[in-house]
Design a protein around this motif. Sequence first.
Motif, mmCIF file in Angstrom:
data_model
loop_
_atom_site.group_PDB
_atom_site.id
_atom_site.type_symbol
_atom_site.label_atom_id
_atom_site.label_comp_id
_atom_site.label_asym_id
_atom_site.label_seq_id
_atom_site.Cartn_x
_atom_site.Cartn_y
_atom_site.Cartn_z
ATOM 1 N N ARG A 55 0.843 -1.199 0.000
ATOM 2 C CA ARG A 55 0.000 0.000 0.000
ATOM 3 C C ARG A 55 0.879 1.251 0.000
ATOM 4 O O ARG A 55 0.637 2.204 -0.740
ATOM 5 C CB ARG A 55 -0.918 0.003 1.225
ATOM 6 C CG ARG A 55 -1.995 1.105 1.175
ATOM 7 C CD ARG A 55 -2.657 1.279 2.553
ATOM 8 N NE ARG A 55 -3.102 0.015 3.111
ATOM 9 C CZ ARG A 55 -4.267 -0.553 2.852
ATOM 10 N NH1 ARG A 55 -5.107 0.032 2.010
ATOM 11 N NH2 ARG A 55 -4.602 -1.701 3.419
ATOM 12 N N GLU A 56 1.929 1.233 0.840
ATOM 13 C CA GLU A 56 2.820 2.385 0.942
ATOM 14 C C GLU A 56 3.683 2.554 -0.305
ATOM 15 O O GLU A 56 3.924 3.670 -0.771
ATOM 16 C CB GLU A 56 3.726 2.241 2.180
ATOM 17 C CG GLU A 56 2.996 2.314 3.503
ATOM 18 C CD GLU A 56 2.397 3.684 3.751
ATOM 19 O OE1 GLU A 56 3.018 4.684 3.351
ATOM 20 O OE2 GLU A 56 1.296 3.754 4.327
ATOM 21 N N TRP A 84 -1.495 0.300 -3.464
ATOM 22 C CA TRP A 84 -2.555 -0.687 -3.606
ATOM 23 C C TRP A 84 -3.639 -0.538 -2.549
ATOM 24 O O TRP A 84 -3.376 -0.219 -1.389
ATOM 25 C CB TRP A 84 -1.975 -2.100 -3.482
ATOM 26 C CG TRP A 84 -1.166 -2.534 -4.666
ATOM 27 C CD1 TRP A 84 -0.998 -1.878 -5.849
ATOM 28 C CD2 TRP A 84 -0.403 -3.738 -4.776
ATOM 29 N NE1 TRP A 84 -0.184 -2.590 -6.687
ATOM 30 C CE2 TRP A 84 0.201 -3.735 -6.060
ATOM 31 C CE3 TRP A 84 -0.172 -4.800 -3.912
ATOM 32 C CZ2 TRP A 84 1.019 -4.766 -6.491
ATOM 33 C CZ3 TRP A 84 0.664 -5.829 -4.347
ATOM 34 C CH2 TRP A 84 1.239 -5.815 -5.624
ATOM 35 N N GLU A 85 -4.863 -0.822 -2.965
ATOM 36 C CA GLU A 85 -5.969 -1.126 -2.068
ATOM 37 C C GLU A 85 -6.248 -2.621 -2.220
ATOM 38 O O GLU A 85 -5.613 -3.287 -3.046
ATOM 39 C CB GLU A 85 -7.196 -0.275 -2.417
ATOM 40 C CG GLU A 85 -6.974 1.223 -2.250
ATOM 41 C CD GLU A 85 -6.654 1.610 -0.810
ATOM 42 O OE1 GLU A 85 -7.122 0.911 0.108
ATOM 43 O OE2 GLU A 85 -5.929 2.604 -0.621
ATOM 44 N N TYR A 86 -7.203 -3.133 -1.448
ATOM 45 C CA TYR A 86 -7.398 -4.588 -1.458
ATOM 46 C C TYR A 86 -8.868 -4.964 -1.429
ATOM 47 O O TYR A 86 -9.690 -4.294 -0.786
ATOM 48 C CB TYR A 86 -6.692 -5.229 -0.243
ATOM 49 C CG TYR A 86 -5.212 -4.995 -0.257
ATOM 50 C CD1 TYR A 86 -4.362 -5.823 -0.984
ATOM 51 C CD2 TYR A 86 -4.648 -3.909 0.414
ATOM 52 C CE1 TYR A 86 -3.003 -5.588 -1.026
ATOM 53 C CE2 TYR A 86 -3.290 -3.658 0.380
ATOM 54 C CZ TYR A 86 -2.472 -4.506 -0.347
ATOM 55 O OH TYR A 86 -1.120 -4.257 -0.401
ATOM 56 N N GLY A 87 -9.165 -6.051 -2.144
ATOM 57 C CA GLY A 87 -10.489 -6.625 -2.064
ATOM 58 C C GLY A 87 -10.640 -7.425 -0.786
ATOM 59 O O GLY A 87 -9.678 -7.647 -0.048
ATOM 60 N N GLU A 88 -11.844 -7.857 -0.522
ATOM 61 C CA GLU A 88 -12.104 -8.658 0.672
ATOM 62 C C GLU A 88 -11.454 -10.029 0.538
ATOM 63 O O GLU A 88 -11.468 -10.633 -0.539
ATOM 64 C CB GLU A 88 -13.611 -8.830 0.885
ATOM 65 C CG GLU A 88 -14.322 -7.548 1.286
ATOM 66 C CD GLU A 88 -13.809 -7.018 2.613
ATOM 67 O OE1 GLU A 88 -13.590 -7.828 3.538
ATOM 68 O OE2 GLU A 88 -13.627 -5.790 2.725
ATOM 69 N N ALA A 98 -5.101 -7.450 -4.935
ATOM 70 C CA ALA A 98 -4.621 -6.081 -4.813
ATOM 71 C C ALA A 98 -5.233 -5.282 -5.954
ATOM 72 O O ALA A 98 -5.321 -5.773 -7.090
ATOM 73 C CB ALA A 98 -3.100 -6.042 -4.887
ATOM 74 N N LEU A 99 -5.635 -4.041 -5.664
ATOM 75 C CA LEU A 99 -6.407 -3.253 -6.608
ATOM 76 C C LEU A 99 -5.776 -1.891 -6.874
ATOM 77 O O LEU A 99 -5.208 -1.274 -5.973
ATOM 78 C CB LEU A 99 -7.832 -3.025 -6.074
ATOM 79 C CG LEU A 99 -8.598 -4.236 -5.553
ATOM 80 C CD1 LEU A 99 -9.895 -3.793 -4.894
ATOM 81 C CD2 LEU A 99 -8.887 -5.225 -6.686
ATOM 82 N N ILE A 100 -5.893 -1.439 -8.096
ATOM 83 C CA ILE A 100 -5.617 -0.058 -8.485
ATOM 84 C C ILE A 100 -6.871 0.458 -9.178
ATOM 85 O O ILE A 100 -7.332 -0.145 -10.156
ATOM 86 C CB ILE A 100 -4.407 0.055 -9.436
ATOM 87 C CG1 ILE A 100 -3.105 -0.274 -8.698
ATOM 88 C CG2 ILE A 100 -4.331 1.453 -10.046
ATOM 89 C CD1 ILE A 100 -2.679 0.758 -7.668
ATOM 90 N N GLY A 101 -7.429 1.529 -8.654
ATOM 91 C CA GLY A 101 -8.666 2.043 -9.233
ATOM 92 C C GLY A 101 -9.795 1.039 -9.180
ATOM 93 O O GLY A 101 -10.683 1.036 -10.036
ATOM 94 N N GLY A 102 -9.763 0.161 -8.167
ATOM 95 C CA GLY A 102 -10.808 -0.838 -8.005
ATOM 96 C C GLY A 102 -10.676 -2.050 -8.888
ATOM 97 O O GLY A 102 -11.548 -2.923 -8.879
ATOM 98 N N PRO A 145 0.716 3.536 -12.639
ATOM 99 C CA PRO A 145 1.528 3.218 -11.460
ATOM 100 C C PRO A 145 0.832 2.214 -10.552
ATOM 101 O O PRO A 145 -0.360 2.318 -10.270
ATOM 102 C CB PRO A 145 1.700 4.575 -10.781
ATOM 103 C CG PRO A 145 1.647 5.555 -11.902
ATOM 104 C CD PRO A 145 0.616 4.998 -12.844
ATOM 105 N N GLY A 146 1.605 1.228 -10.116
ATOM 106 C CA GLY A 146 1.075 0.163 -9.271
ATOM 107 C C GLY A 146 0.729 -1.097 -10.036
ATOM 108 O O GLY A 146 0.559 -2.161 -9.434
ATOM 109 N N SER A 147 0.607 -1.003 -11.352
ATOM 110 C CA SER A 147 0.296 -2.187 -12.157
ATOM 111 C C SER A 147 1.591 -2.845 -12.636
ATOM 112 O O SER A 147 2.675 -2.265 -12.565
ATOM 113 C CB SER A 147 -0.559 -1.800 -13.361
ATOM 114 O OG SER A 147 0.168 -0.980 -14.267
#
Length: 265
Positions: free
Chosen positions: A31-32, A36-40, A51-55, A139-141
Motif C-alpha cells: 500500500r505504501e 494498492w488497495e485490497y479486495g475482501e 490487490a487493486l488499483i482504481g478498483g 503506477p502500481g500495475s
Amino acid sequence: MTQRNESWPAGTPCWADLIASDPDRTQEFYREVLGWEYGEPRPEHGGYRNALIGGRPVAGLYPAGPDLRGVPHVWQVYLASDRIHRCAERVLAAGGTQLMEPVEVGEFGWMGLWQDPTGASFGMWQAGEHIGFAVVDVPGSVAWCDLMTPDHHAARDFYAQVFGYHYEDVGEDDAPYATFTVPHGGRPAGGIGMTDPAAENAPAAWSVCFQVDDVGAAVQRVRDAGGSVVEDPFDVEYGRLAVVAGPDRESFAIMTPATVQATGT
C-alpha cells in the motif's frame, strides 16, 4: 490507464501473486510503496485477496497457511491458457514438470503450477470471471514480466513449443535477451534472458516489474516501509529501473517507463 475486460492471449503473463508470512504487514508495505488497495479476503480460497488499483485487480496476496509453510516467498508469474489441461500436456511433452495439477478456483478460473526444463516455476491461468491483470500502464500495475535462466536456449525452445512464442533478440552477445510475442498478441508480452555467468548457481526464475511514477521516490518508500534495495536505480533503454525486496525478502523490480520520464508525469 488502460483497462482490460477480455482474457489475455495464451502464453501472455497475465497474473502474479505472492505468499505472505504476515499478510497485514505485506499489505501495508505494498500500500505504501505501490498505492494498492485490497479486495475482501476469500475464506473459501485460503484468505486470498486481490490487490487493486482504481478498483481493478493488479496482483494477488495470500497468507502462508499450514499447507504453504516452507514454500518460497517469491512473486509467482502466471501465463494465460485458453485450454489448461491440453497446455499441461504440452508442458510435459516439452520436458517440463508438473508441480500442481490444474484445479478449478470457483467461478474465477483454473490454475496450476509447473517447472520448465531450466528449473523456473510458472503458473498457468485459464480465465473464468477473473481474467488476471485488469489494468495496465498505470503506477502500481505490472509493467513487465520476464524469465532469467542459465540456459536461455533451452528455455526459449520450451516456451516456443508450449505457447508458440516468437522471439526478437534485443540483448548483447555476452548478455543474451529476447522479447517474446504470443500468437494473436499485438506487442511483446515479456522477455527471456540469461543470468549473469559470474553469479554462480543463479537460479532460473520468472520475475515481475511494477510501474511507478518516480523510481527514486519509490525506492525511498521501500526503505521507509521496511523493505530493502537490491539494486539502486539505473537507466535502461525502456526507462529507469531498480530492484527491491519486500517484507519476506521477495524481490521485484520497479520501473518508470521512458515515456513517463519524457513527459514528466
